[in-house]
Design an enzyme around this catalytic site. Structure first.
Site, mmCIF file in Angstrom:
data_model
loop_
_atom_site.group_PDB
_atom_site.id
_atom_site.type_symbol
_atom_site.label_atom_id
_atom_site.label_comp_id
_atom_site.label_asym_id
_atom_site.label_seq_id
_atom_site.Cartn_x
_atom_site.Cartn_y
_atom_site.Cartn_z
ATOM 1 N N ASP A 11 -4.115 -28.583 17.928
ATOM 2 C CA ASP A 11 -4.975 -29.335 18.826
ATOM 3 C C ASP A 11 -4.512 -28.994 20.245
ATOM 4 O O ASP A 11 -3.424 -28.430 20.435
ATOM 5 C CB ASP A 11 -4.826 -30.832 18.544
ATOM 6 C CG ASP A 11 -5.584 -31.694 19.529
ATOM 7 O OD1 ASP A 11 -6.753 -31.382 19.814
ATOM 8 O OD2 ASP A 11 -4.997 -32.678 20.025
ATOM 9 N N MET A 12 -5.308 -29.328 21.250
ATOM 10 C CA MET A 12 -4.906 -28.987 22.613
ATOM 11 C C MET A 12 -4.400 -30.191 23.402
ATOM 12 O O MET A 12 -3.224 -30.266 23.755
ATOM 13 C CB MET A 12 -6.071 -28.341 23.376
ATOM 14 C CG MET A 12 -5.689 -27.948 24.807
ATOM 15 S SD MET A 12 -7.028 -27.148 25.717
ATOM 16 C CE MET A 12 -8.122 -28.544 26.029
ATOM 17 N N ASP A 13 -5.286 -31.147 23.687
ATOM 18 C CA ASP A 13 -4.926 -32.280 24.537
ATOM 19 C C ASP A 13 -3.843 -33.131 23.878
ATOM 20 O O ASP A 13 -4.026 -33.645 22.777
ATOM 21 C CB ASP A 13 -6.161 -33.143 24.815
ATOM 22 C CG ASP A 13 -7.231 -32.384 25.583
ATOM 23 O OD1 ASP A 13 -7.004 -32.078 26.761
ATOM 24 O OD2 ASP A 13 -8.286 -32.078 24.990
ATOM 25 N N SER B 285 -9.993 -27.778 19.272
ATOM 26 C CA SER B 285 -9.973 -28.956 20.132
ATOM 27 C C SER B 285 -11.349 -29.585 20.273
ATOM 28 O O SER B 285 -12.374 -28.907 20.170
ATOM 29 C CB SER B 285 -9.456 -28.553 21.521
ATOM 30 O OG SER B 285 -9.572 -29.608 22.446
ATOM 31 N N LYS C 136 -14.341 -34.438 16.062
ATOM 32 C CA LYS C 136 -13.339 -35.163 15.283
ATOM 33 C C LYS C 136 -13.663 -36.659 15.343
ATOM 34 O O LYS C 136 -14.146 -37.131 16.362
ATOM 35 C CB LYS C 136 -11.942 -34.919 15.869
ATOM 36 C CG LYS C 136 -11.507 -33.456 15.869
ATOM 37 C CD LYS C 136 -10.182 -33.296 16.604
ATOM 38 C CE LYS C 136 -9.797 -31.839 16.779
ATOM 39 N NZ LYS C 136 -8.542 -31.665 17.540
ATOM 40 N N ASP D 163 -2.055 -34.898 17.758
ATOM 41 C CA ASP D 163 -1.416 -36.047 18.403
ATOM 42 C C ASP D 163 -2.228 -37.323 18.260
ATOM 43 O O ASP D 163 -1.737 -38.398 18.589
ATOM 44 C CB ASP D 163 -1.200 -35.778 19.901
ATOM 45 C CG ASP D 163 -2.503 -35.820 20.680
ATOM 46 O OD1 ASP D 163 -2.590 -36.589 21.654
ATOM 47 O OD2 ASP D 163 -3.440 -35.091 20.312
#
Length: 215
Positions: free
Chosen positions: A9-11, A110, A143, A168
């Site tokens: 994932d990114m953020d 993401s 998501k 996260d």
């Protein structure tokens, strides 16, 4: 380990952008009379941003700007933050390179817009660290729907059950498990004891802890 790919994932995983998302949302939604708090913004962490805007419009309809305009204003602010202000998470570059050195294929999947994912990749020194950059903006659902992870696996040429996802957010963990992937959660410290993360297969305090575990 029985994996062929690591999907990040990114953020909140690769870049510490979640506080900047909250800042941008509070600033932009205020222009249409919606006074969000940080706690309000946390309710939609991990969701695709057009779905975030629709959520708040449903809660408190506004006039003067379309939902698309609100989304574009926030994303424009976030592009600046991604390139110039949001710090990379500690140990990110070392962990991604470690995964590649071990022979894993790597991807980013993401909820954020693809231009934000590319901005993050630029901060990391270029897209060469990842074989695929995948945004849920091109999926029918964001998501916690698993579509973005399944697309990433397809682009990597790896079966879902052979993928390890790093997340996260609870929404992201749900998406990874729905995709039949193994999921390692790295929650923010304030959310680490959230019982909803029990559905993750593994849980780590930070990226460097994950790196030490990854073999």
């Amino acid at each position: 380990m029985n994996f062929e790919a690591v999907i990040f994932d990114m953020d909140g995983v690769l870049i510490d952008s979640e506080p900047f998302w909250r800042k941008a949302e509070i600033e932009v939604f205020k222009t249409v009379g919606l006074n969000l708090t940080e706690a309000d913004c946390m309710k939609t962490t991990g969701y695709r941003f057009d779905e975030v805007v629709e959520y708040w419009f449903h809660q408190s309809p506004w006039h003067g700007k379309t939902t698309a305009q609100i989304a574009e204003e926030v994303i424009s602010k976030m592009e600046h933050y991604m390139l110039h202000e949001a710090p990379l998470m500690q140990g990110v570059e070392e962990t991604v390179k470690h995964a590649q050195a071990l022979g894993y294929k790597t991807a980013v999947a993401s909820s954020s817009a693809i231009k934000l994912i590319r901005a993050m990749a630029q901060r990391l020194g270029g897209q060469h660290l990842f074989q695929a950059l995948v945004s849920a903006e091109f999926e029918a659902h964001g998501k916690p729907h698993p579509a973005v992870f399944l697309t990433a696996a397809k682009q990597l040429g790896v079966k879902p059950e052979r993928c390890l996802v790093i997340e996260d957010s609870v929404a992201g963990v749900i998406a990874a498990k729905a995709a039949k992937m193994t999921c390692a959660a790295i929650p923010y410290s304030f959310d680490f004891e959230n019982p909803k993360f029990a559905i993750a297969d593994f849980k780590f305090h930070n990226m460097l802890e994950l790196k030490s575990w990854l073999q």
